[in-house]
Design a protein around this motif. Structure first.
Motif, PDB file in Angstrom:
ATOM      1  N   SER A  14      -7.361  34.302   9.389  1.00 40.91           N
ATOM      2  CA  SER A  14      -8.285  33.163   9.405  1.00 40.91           C
ATOM      3  C   SER A  14      -7.544  31.872   9.097  1.00 40.91           C
ATOM      4  CB  SER A  14      -9.446  33.384   8.433  1.00 40.91           C
ATOM      5  OG  SER A  14      -8.941  33.551   7.134  1.00 40.91           O
ATOM      6  N   GLU A  15      -6.582  31.941   8.200  1.00 45.81           N
ATOM      7  CA  GLU A  15      -5.824  30.724   7.893  1.00 45.81           C
ATOM      8  C   GLU A  15      -5.069  30.235   9.120  1.00 45.81           C
ATOM      9  OE1 GLU A  15      -3.464  31.735   4.541  1.00 45.81           O
ATOM     10  OE2 GLU A  15      -5.094  31.327   3.122  1.00 45.81           O
ATOM     11  N   GLN A  16      -4.479  31.205   9.787  1.00 44.15           N
ATOM     12  CA  GLN A  16      -3.727  30.872  10.986  1.00 44.15           C
ATOM     13  C   GLN A  16      -4.642  30.193  12.013  1.00 44.15           C
ATOM     14  OE1 GLN A  16      -2.198  34.507  12.544  1.00 44.15           O
ATOM     15  NE2 GLN A  16      -0.751  33.529  13.909  1.00 44.15           N
ATOM     16  N   ILE A  17      -5.830  30.755  12.190  1.00 44.73           N
ATOM     17  CA  ILE A  17      -6.751  30.202  13.187  1.00 44.73           C
ATOM     18  C   ILE A  17      -7.212  28.813  12.779  1.00 44.73           C
ATOM     19  CG2 ILE A  17      -9.010  30.476  14.274  1.00 44.73           C
ATOM     20  CD1 ILE A  17      -8.624  33.511  14.013  1.00 44.73           C
ATOM     21  N   LEU A  18      -7.610  28.682  11.503  1.00 42.25           N
ATOM     22  CA  LEU A  18      -8.140  27.384  11.082  1.00 42.25           C
ATOM     23  C   LEU A  18      -7.065  26.305  11.140  1.00 42.25           C
ATOM     24  CD1 LEU A  18     -10.568  28.434   8.226  1.00 42.25           C
ATOM     25  CD2 LEU A  18     -11.126  27.588  10.513  1.00 42.25           C
ATOM     26  N   ALA A  19      -5.818  26.697  10.891  1.00 45.30           N
ATOM     27  CA  ALA A  19      -4.745  25.721  10.889  1.00 45.30           C
ATOM     28  C   ALA A  19      -4.543  25.098  12.267  1.00 45.30           C
ATOM     29  CB  ALA A  19      -3.448  26.376  10.426  1.00 45.30           C
ATOM     30  N   ALA A  89      -7.000  35.825  21.730  1.00 42.63           N
ATOM     31  CA  ALA A  89      -7.720  34.581  21.497  1.00 42.63           C
ATOM     32  C   ALA A  89      -8.386  34.694  20.136  1.00 42.63           C
ATOM     33  CB  ALA A  89      -8.782  34.346  22.562  1.00 42.63           C
ATOM     34  N   PRO A  90      -8.533  33.674  19.384  1.00 50.07           N
ATOM     35  CA  PRO A  90      -8.087  32.318  19.717  1.00 50.07           C
ATOM     36  C   PRO A  90      -6.565  32.154  19.767  1.00 50.07           C
ATOM     37  CG  PRO A  90      -9.025  32.401  17.506  1.00 50.07           C
ATOM     38  CD  PRO A  90      -9.252  33.734  18.118  1.00 50.07           C
ATOM     39  N   ILE A  91      -5.806  32.999  19.100  1.00 47.37           N
ATOM     40  CA  ILE A  91      -4.362  32.802  19.144  1.00 47.37           C
ATOM     41  C   ILE A  91      -3.739  33.764  20.139  1.00 47.37           C
ATOM     42  CG2 ILE A  91      -2.247  32.949  17.783  1.00 47.37           C
ATOM     43  CD1 ILE A  91      -3.715  31.859  15.496  1.00 47.37           C
ATOM     44  N   ALA A  92      -2.904  33.215  21.029  1.00 47.17           N
ATOM     45  CA  ALA A  92      -2.345  34.030  22.102  1.00 47.17           C
ATOM     46  C   ALA A  92      -1.355  35.065  21.569  1.00 47.17           C
ATOM     47  CB  ALA A  92      -1.647  33.127  23.116  1.00 47.17           C
ATOM     48  N   HIS A  93      -1.366  36.240  22.183  1.00 48.41           N
ATOM     49  CA  HIS A  93      -0.378  37.272  21.881  1.00 48.41           C
ATOM     50  C   HIS A  93       0.255  37.724  23.179  1.00 48.41           C
ATOM     51  CE1 HIS A  93      -1.495  37.666  17.753  1.00 48.41           C
ATOM     52  NE2 HIS A  93      -2.743  37.985  18.031  1.00 48.41           N
ATOM     53  N   GLU A  94       1.555  37.894  23.178  1.00 47.24           N
ATOM     54  CA  GLU A  94       2.180  38.283  24.438  1.00 47.24           C
ATOM     55  C   GLU A  94       1.828  39.707  24.828  1.00 47.24           C
ATOM     56  OE1 GLU A  94       6.252  37.530  22.822  1.00 47.24           O
ATOM     57  OE2 GLU A  94       6.711  39.391  23.848  1.00 47.24           O
ATOM     58  N   ASP A  95       1.368  40.522  23.862  1.00 45.09           N
ATOM     59  CA  ASP A  95       1.068  41.915  24.160  1.00 45.09           C
ATOM     60  C   ASP A  95      -0.386  42.238  23.830  1.00 45.09           C
ATOM     61  OD1 ASP A  95       1.431  41.439  21.521  1.00 45.09           O
ATOM     62  OD2 ASP A  95       2.896  43.026  21.161  1.00 45.09           O
ATOM     63  N   HIS A  96      -1.300  41.298  24.199  1.00 47.03           N
ATOM     64  CA  HIS A  96      -2.709  41.476  23.832  1.00 47.03           C
ATOM     65  C   HIS A  96      -3.291  42.788  24.329  1.00 47.03           C
ATOM     66  CE1 HIS A  96      -3.639  40.039  27.925  1.00 47.03           C
ATOM     67  NE2 HIS A  96      -2.688  39.151  27.702  1.00 47.03           N
ATOM     68  N   GLY A 127     -14.053  28.187  23.308  1.00 44.59           N
ATOM     69  CA  GLY A 127     -14.944  27.071  23.000  1.00 44.59           C
ATOM     70  C   GLY A 127     -14.732  26.618  21.570  1.00 44.59           C
ATOM     71  N   ALA A 128     -15.773  26.035  20.999  1.00 49.13           N
ATOM     72  CA  ALA A 128     -15.644  25.520  19.635  1.00 49.13           C
ATOM     73  C   ALA A 128     -15.448  26.674  18.655  1.00 49.13           C
ATOM     74  CB  ALA A 128     -16.910  24.752  19.281  1.00 49.13           C
ATOM     75  N   ILE A 129     -14.650  26.422  17.641  1.00 44.08           N
ATOM     76  CA  ILE A 129     -14.477  27.415  16.588  1.00 44.08           C
ATOM     77  C   ILE A 129     -15.067  26.830  15.312  1.00 44.08           C
ATOM     78  CG2 ILE A 129     -12.792  28.702  15.220  1.00 44.08           C
ATOM     79  CD1 ILE A 129     -10.893  28.440  17.627  1.00 44.08           C
ATOM     80  N   GLY A 130     -16.036  27.531  14.756  1.00 45.43           N
ATOM     81  CA  GLY A 130     -16.700  27.010  13.557  1.00 45.43           C
ATOM     82  C   GLY A 130     -15.870  27.262  12.308  1.00 45.43           C
ATOM     83  N   ASP A 131     -16.272  26.635  11.201  1.00 46.13           N
ATOM     84  CA  ASP A 131     -15.574  26.869   9.936  1.00 46.13           C
ATOM     85  C   ASP A 131     -15.638  28.350   9.562  1.00 46.13           C
ATOM     86  OD1 ASP A 131     -14.843  24.294   9.591  1.00 46.13           O
ATOM     87  OD2 ASP A 131     -16.698  23.738   8.554  1.00 46.13           O
ATOM     88  N   ASP A 132     -16.707  29.007  10.004  1.00 46.49           N
ATOM     89  CA  ASP A 132     -16.832  30.432   9.705  1.00 46.49           C
ATOM     90  C   ASP A 132     -16.100  31.267  10.752  1.00 46.49           C
ATOM     91  OD1 ASP A 132     -18.312  30.039  11.928  1.00 46.49           O
ATOM     92  OD2 ASP A 132     -20.178  30.873  11.148  1.00 46.49           O
ATOM     93  N   LEU A 133     -15.272  30.608  11.563  1.00 46.79           N
ATOM     94  CA  LEU A 133     -14.435  31.269  12.575  1.00 46.79           C
ATOM     95  C   LEU A 133     -15.214  31.755  13.781  1.00 46.79           C
ATOM     96  CD1 LEU A 133     -11.824  33.436  10.683  1.00 46.79           C
ATOM     97  CD2 LEU A 133     -11.659  31.091  11.469  1.00 46.79           C
ATOM     98  N   ARG A 134     -16.513  31.475  13.808  1.00 46.64           N
ATOM     99  CA  ARG A 134     -17.238  31.898  14.990  1.00 46.64           C
ATOM    100  C   ARG A 134     -16.706  31.124  16.185  1.00 46.64           C
ATOM    101  NH1 ARG A 134     -21.719  35.003  14.575  1.00 46.64           N
ATOM    102  NH2 ARG A 134     -22.505  34.424  12.535  1.00 46.64           N
ATOM    103  N   MET A 135     -16.409  31.838  17.215  1.00 51.72           N
ATOM    104  CA  MET A 135     -15.772  31.196  18.363  1.00 51.72           C
ATOM    105  C   MET A 135     -16.645  31.337  19.591  1.00 51.72           C
ATOM    106  SD  MET A 135     -12.208  32.272  20.185  1.00 51.72           S
ATOM    107  CE  MET A 135     -12.805  33.390  21.422  1.00 51.72           C
TER     108      MET A 135
END
Ligand SMILES: Nc1ncnc2c1ncn2[C@@H]1O[C@H](COP(=O)(O)OP(=O)(O)OP(=O)(O)O)[C@@H](O)[C@H]1O
Ligand SMILES: [Mg+2]
Length: 1008
Positions: A14-19, A89-96, A127-135
């Motif tokens: 979550s930290e990674q995403i919010l950052a 998603a939200p953060i890309a991974h080369e081996d998703h 789309g939008a990512i909320g503070d609660d990480l809802r994407m």
């Protein structure tokens, strides 16, 4: 109400995403979607009763979420007794895709209830990512629909994946085909995942690999280091390089060569393994002890013990190794030890194991992908490195930029930074993948791949397989996901800077980037960071500071991931900034503006710049660029539905002119016709029809060319009482073109009448230019009338036209050629050759392919007339090549006919026969009858007569006589005509003799 993702997403994720949240919103991502559901949960609920059931469901979610998070997926939605998760998603991974399937297998294995899972890969917009990480997200096409559908049709306990996902994970899992299913009126063939496959790394020894190339220097260096290690002085080598640059491949090739001299133990770090202690070391131990993937815990335990004993090490070491593996240790006292102490002894055990191996036989320890290493393993390697100088171990590690092993500074350590492959090596790789030998494509791919073998392979495969991709994604998916994963690990501001830069292009000026930068803080600092991370390079030019993307593909991926609306906005800003910038004096200014505006929110602003860019390219004879610019302008205008004579009509006209240069007559006519749909001015319409006539003439469609002349004349309307100069000149143009067509139609009568109609006009009003054209018409007409016998009068017409053109060099490039042509058939060979040389020079200067082809062809004919066999032989190749380039088959045939003559003169009669026949066939296939059949017929005639086949010789002779065939010089013409009369009168012997005399005379006059 379903719990918010923040409640169940692990902190580090979550930290990674919010950052980086703001940088991610609106991005396009390659993802894998996983749908998971409990089987028949309603039955289970009744069976167990609500309380028990609740507990079961709870445990199911605990297990499932843990597996999803283990592979850094995010739960996107809860759906009754199931959920949807996203990997990539939200953060890309080369081996998703691999992560999703691993998670699915984990859930299937560990969950106490039966589940169904469906998996598919594709594109989504975040789309939008909320503070609660809802994407929020929007899926492209059927990415999610198909995954949900696969889940719905899966048998209880099954994990189904789509073909698309299967393509991304092939080898890593065992897959089984199942019955096809219908999804939205389409049949898809899902695959069932039945377990892990044999593959553990992207690159494996058994793979079909492209030929290894271009790394001799690096291999030699590795061998040098191995020599030292084998002698007992341990060494460390770090192979550093961008993703795909060939670190693993080099290690693999080295390993093959090293194996006779040293044992090799291999371990690797995994992209999702940063949090898994000892991960690469387990693999080392497994390999050392011969533990296979499916071995039961007891077997693993005993294999460890056997190994320890075999190496004559203390048996207690086995306990620590087992402990690290999570196996029963066999030593209850371990439980009482402090974790720190256990760790220390585990390190000891691992180290002793490796050292003991090395003492028996020199050892290469290969650890791949250190950029994903866990902290524990990193600490262990540091300790191992300390011990190395005194043991025969070569520690070989690979990593990508951005990571550096802490111990790389030691005196016995070195780093080998891989460089991009050379163009030659690149082409070898591309060529090995492309089945066809298309040199152009291979070279283009080699260039785009920039010496990165992974890019090269993937680009070549995509080109070979024509893989379907979403329309505006230009980078193969495999490459895309690797690069996107790297970009996503940047900070928000770094990424925003990278994207702004991506809009500007591979190379961009700092000034311009600063003008459009709308992010936080100074842009330059961010660009410097990107430089340090090896995304960009800086170029210090004399005038302005520019940055360059190290890989064009990184730019493309950065660009592709952005949402259209954001790109358009940035392009518009770039356009506006450029319009007012001091860089406006730069030569490529219009092209840049066209580039940005056409991609911006206001594409109409690109049109005038595209038109200018096209005109400039047209003037430079950069025909491809001109066509691209005009074509884009036309598309834009049509899309905006704003067709007007200016600029639409004008652009269409210019496009047609460029197409004609390239002999693409139909395309030219299309363009002119488009112009005609908007142009209403009578003179302009007449002019456009005239251009259509030229194009039809170029395509040898003479009747249609004449029809265009009629239309051009109709457009001008009735002859006015007092025709003005513009009317007269338009009218003259039409007649001039008409005469050109009548020449090809060999309609000397119509031609003569038209000359009589035009003559009074030229005498009364003709400009120098028009007089020159008229002389050329007179020339063409007399040539036709006299069947290519040039009289003194005809020669004078050609000379007069040439003289006028000399006074005004901009007038016509063709007068020189016509004059040369006249001289040639008039018999003035030396002067003809000199004029043809001049005309060839003119053609080269202007890049006029047709004129060049004609000049070269008649230079060859002049040599034949001289009887110079060697000179003709030498000329043939380039005449054919030029004729092809200019789409002039009649000249190709001329070269072939002369090749027949060369063959005949060299005694190669069979070849002479086929060539002569080929030439005649080509000429006969032309829309207008050609007139130099004698070039091919004379050798045929001579050969037939020499073989005593008089009747056949007579037939060849007949071929030279009918109009429009060129009349032969006397006495040859009379001799051949009499031979035929004599034959027809039933006197074959006499006819044969007459032909013999004809052949002698023809030889004297340069026909044979
Ligand atoms: N010198 C080479 N000659 C031919 N093919 C090569 C060469 N180097 C690498 N390749 C091929 O290019 C692809 C990528 O290479 P490799 O997997 O070694 O890259 P890498 O640097 O290890 O990348 P990553 O950082 O993603 O692990 C492989 O298919 C490999 O076979
Ligand atoms: Mg690798």
């Amino acid at each position: 109400m379903a719990p918010a993702p923040a409640g169940y997403t692990p902190r580090h994720i979550s930290e990674q995403i919010l950052a980086v949240r703001t940088a991610i919103e609106g991005e396009r991502k390659q993802v894998t979607v996983l749908f998971c559901d409990m089987v028949r949960s309603s039955d289970l609920a009744t069976q167990l009763g609500p309380e028990e059931f609740h507990l079961v469901v709870d445990r199911f979610f605990q297990v499932a979420l843990a597996e999803v998070h283990r592979y850094e997926g995010t739960i996107n939605q809860f759906l009754g007794d199931g959920f949807m998760a996203l990997f990539g998603a939200p953060i890309a991974h080369e081996d998703h895709a691999r992560r999703a399937v691993l998670a699915a297998l984990g859930i299937a294995e560990r969950s106490e209830v039966r589940i169904r899972i469906g998996i598919n890969s594709g594109l989504v917009v975040v789309g939008a990512i909320g503070d609660d990480l809802r994407m929020d997200y929007t899926a492209f096409g059927d990415t999610t629909v198909l995954a949900a559908r696969l889940q719905a049709v899966a048998a209880p306990g099954a994990v189904l994946i789509s073909q698309r996902t299967a393509g991304l994970v092939r080898g890593y899992f065992q897959l089984e085909e199942i019955t096809p299913v219908e999804v939205k009126e389409r049949t898809v063939c899902p695959l069932r995942v039945t377990g892990l496959g044999t593959r553990t790394a992207a690159l494996a020894a058994g793979d079909e690999l492209s030929p290894f190339t271009g790394r001799d220097r690096e291999l030699a260096e590795l061998h040098r280091v191995l020599d030292i290690a084998v002698d007992g002085e341990g060494q460390v080598v770090g192979l550093a390089g961008d993703p795909g640059l060939g670190k693993s491949r080099l290690a693999l090739e080295f390993r093959r060569l090293a194996e006779p001299r040293a044992a090799v133990l291999e371990g690797r770090c995994l992209s999702y393994g940063t949090g898994i202690a000892y991960l690469p070391l387990f693999e080392l131990v497994r390999n050392a002890c011969g533990i296979a993937a499916g071995d039961a815990p007891e077997l693993v335990s005993s294999k460890i013990e056997l190994k320890v004993k075999a190496l004559e090490l203390d048996v207690s070491l086995a306990h620590y190794l087992r402990h690290a593996f999570g196996l029963p240790t066999g030593d209850p006292s371990l439980a009482g030890l402090d974790p720190q102490a256990i760790r220390k002894r585990t390190f000891d055990a691992l180290r002793q194991l490796l050292v003991a191996e090395a003492i028996r036989r020199p050892l290469v320890v290969l650890i791949e992908d250190l950029h994903w290493i866990d902290q524990t393993s990193q600490d262990f390697l540091a300790e191992l490195a300390d011990e190395l100088p005194s043991v025969p171990v070569m520690l070989l590690v690979t990593y990508r930029p951005g990571y550096a092993p802490p111990w790389i500074g030691r005196s016995y350590a070195c780093q080998l930074a891989l460089r991009p492959l050379s163009p030659a090596a690149s082409e070898t790789i591309v060529a090995s993948i492309l089945a066809s030998g298309d040199q152009g494509t291979a070279a283009a791919i080699a260039e785009r791949g920039e010496g990165n073998p992974f890019f090269l392979e993937e680009l070549a495969r995509a080109s070979r397989d024509q893989t379907a991709r979403p329309p505006d994604i230009t980078v193969p998916e495999t490459v895309q996901q690797v690069l996107a994963a790297r970009i996503d690990r940047l900070s928000t501001d770094q990424k925003a800077a990278l994207q702004v830069a991506a809009v500007l292009g591979r190379e961009f000026s700092l000034d311009l980037a600063e003008e459009i930068w709308d992010g936080e803080g100074p842009l330059e600092a961010r660009l410097q960071e990107l430089k340090a991370l090896e995304f960009l390079r800086e170029r210090h030019g004399p005038a302005e500071r520019t940055f360059v993307f190290k890989h064009a593909l990184t730019r493309e991926v950065g660009y592709d991931c952005m949402l259209q609306s954001r790109r358009r906005y940035l392009h518009a800003r770039a356009g506006t900034a450029l319009e007012y910038s001091k860089a406006s004096q730069r030569f490529e200014h219009c092209e840049l503006l066209a580039y940005h505006y056409s991609r911006s929110t206001d594409p109409a602003r690109a049109i005038p710049y595209l038109a200018i860019a096209g005109d400039r390219a047209k003037d430079r004879y950069a025909n491809g660029e001109a066509i691209a610019a005009y074509g884009q302008a036309i598309d834009l205008i049509e899309r905006l539905d704003d067709r007007r004579p200016d600029p639409y009509g004008a652009i269409c006209e210019n496009l047609g002119i460029v197409q004609v240069r390239l002999s693409r007559y139909d395309k030219a006519i299309d363009a002119y016709q488009k112009g005609l749909t908007v142009v209403s001015d009578a003179f302009q319409r007449s002019h456009l029809h005239g251009l259509c006539c030229e194009a039809e003439e170029g395509a040898h469609r003479y009747p249609r060319a004449l029809a265009q002349c009629d239309l051009a004349e109709q457009a001008l309307g009735e002859v006015p009482d007092e025709p003005g100069p513009q009317w007269l000149s338009s009218w003259f143009d039409i007649q001039d073109k008409r005469m050109g067509v009548l020449y090809w139609l060999n309609d000397t009568e119509g031609y003569g009448q038209l000359i009589d109609r035009v003559r009074p006009f030229v005498e009364a009003h003709g400009s120098a230019q028009q007089r020159m054209s008229f002389f050329l018409s007179l020339f063409g007409w007399s040539v036709r009338r006299d069947r290519y016998v040039i009289t003194d009068e005809t020669l004078e017409f050609a000379r007069a036209a040439y003289a006028i053109a000399q006074a005004d060099p901009s007038s016509s490039r063709w007068t020189g050629f016509n004059y040369a042509f006249a001289l040639l058939w008039h018999g003035d060979l030396d002067e003809a050759t000199a004029m043809l040389q001049e005309s060839l020079g003119e053609a080269e200067r202007c890049g006029d392919t047709a004129l060049r082809s004609r000049s070269l062809t008649y230079l060859m004919v002049a040599e034949r007339k001289r009887g110079d066999v060697d000179a003709v032989r030498e000329a043939i190749g380039s005449v054919i090549a030029q004729a092809r380039e200019a789409s002039l088959p009649e000249y190709e045939a001329m070269a072939i006919a002369n090749r027949a003559w060369v063959a005949w003169r060299s005694g190669e009669h069979a070849k002479a026969g086929t060539d002569a026949q080929d030439a005649l066939d080509i000429w006969k296939g032309l829309p207008a009858r050609y007139f130099y059949d004698w070039m091919a017929l004379w050798p045929l005639l001579a050969m037939a007569l020499a073989a005593g086949r008089v009747e056949e010789a007579i037939e060849h002779t007949r071929g030279m006589l009918p109009p429009p065939q060129q009349l032969l010089q006397e006495p040859v013409q009379t001799l051949v005509e009499s031979a035929i009369h004599t034959w027809d009168a039933g006197q074959p012997a006499e006819a044969g003799e007459l032909l013999q005399s004809a052949i002698r005379a023809a030889g004297d006059l340069g026909y044979l």
